[in-house]
Write a protein that holds these residues in place. Structure first.
Motif, PDB file in Angstrom:
ATOM      1  N   VAL A  12       0.850  -1.185   0.000  1.00 53.70           N
ATOM      2  CA  VAL A  12       0.000   0.000   0.000  1.00 53.70           C
ATOM      3  C   VAL A  12       0.888   1.237   0.000  1.00 53.70           C
ATOM      4  O   VAL A  12       2.011   1.200   0.518  1.00 53.70           O
ATOM      5  N   GLN A  13       0.393   2.309  -0.571  1.00 50.97           N
ATOM      6  CA  GLN A  13       1.147   3.554  -0.572  1.00 50.97           C
ATOM      7  C   GLN A  13       1.008   4.265   0.760  1.00 50.97           C
ATOM      8  O   GLN A  13       0.017   4.079   1.490  1.00 50.97           O
ATOM      9  N   ALA A  14       1.990   5.071   1.075  1.00 50.58           N
ATOM     10  CA  ALA A  14       1.942   5.853   2.309  1.00 50.58           C
ATOM     11  C   ALA A  14       0.661   6.689   2.342  1.00 50.58           C
ATOM     12  O   ALA A  14       0.252   7.261   1.331  1.00 50.58           O
ATOM     13  N   GLY A  15       0.032   6.710   3.508  1.00 51.49           N
ATOM     14  CA  GLY A  15      -1.234   7.404   3.670  1.00 51.49           C
ATOM     15  C   GLY A  15      -2.443   6.523   3.446  1.00 51.49           C
ATOM     16  O   GLY A  15      -3.572   6.932   3.753  1.00 51.49           O
ATOM     17  N   GLY A  16      -2.207   5.340   2.931  1.00 49.83           N
ATOM     18  CA  GLY A  16      -3.296   4.421   2.645  1.00 49.83           C
ATOM     19  C   GLY A  16      -3.713   3.612   3.858  1.00 49.83           C
ATOM     20  O   GLY A  16      -3.226   3.824   4.980  1.00 49.83           O
TER      21      GLY A  16
END
Length: 125
Positions: A12-16
């Motif tokens: 997952v991308q950061a902030g997800g």
């Protein structure tokens, strides 16, 4: 005894966000305090969150407080970890565990009797 199987990990991308689940076998799931831990490469296993037998009480490590939420469904023999606002430093193998400790919550690794095999969570920047 209880057997634990985690699922829901991934990239997952950061902030997800990610939602981890832990399925428990056996009829005695509700008698165990449950917890989530993680271990990053080269680091010690870290306590994240714990939930009481009936799910009425929870406790979190400072590193995940206000971002992660632990919950349980005794009817379905599951415990979940909702993870929001993920950061690259959250990358680790996440494991659930069951404790027969007398107290309502358990934060120490040695208090846990049964462990799942873990699921990988990778957060990209």
């Amino acid at each position: 005894q209880v057997q634990l199987v985690e699922s829901g990990g991934g990239l997952v991308q950061a902030g997800g966000s990610l939602r981890l689940s832990c399925a428990a076998s056996g009829r005695t799931f509700s008698t165990y305090v449950m917890g989530w831990f993680r271990q990053a490469p080269g680091k010690e296993r870290e306590f994240l969150a714990t939930v009481s037998r009936r799910g009425l009480s929870t406790y979190y490590a400072d590193s995940v407080k206000d971002r992660f939420t632990i919950s349980r469904d005794n009817a379905k023999n599951t415990v979940t970890l909702q993870m929001n606002s993920l950061k690259p430093e959250d990358t680790a193998i996440y494991s659930c565990a069951a404790s027969s400790v007398r107290s309502s919550l358990a934060t120490i690794i040695k208090e846990y009797n049964y462990w799942g095999q873990g699921t990988q969570v990778t957060v990209s920047s």
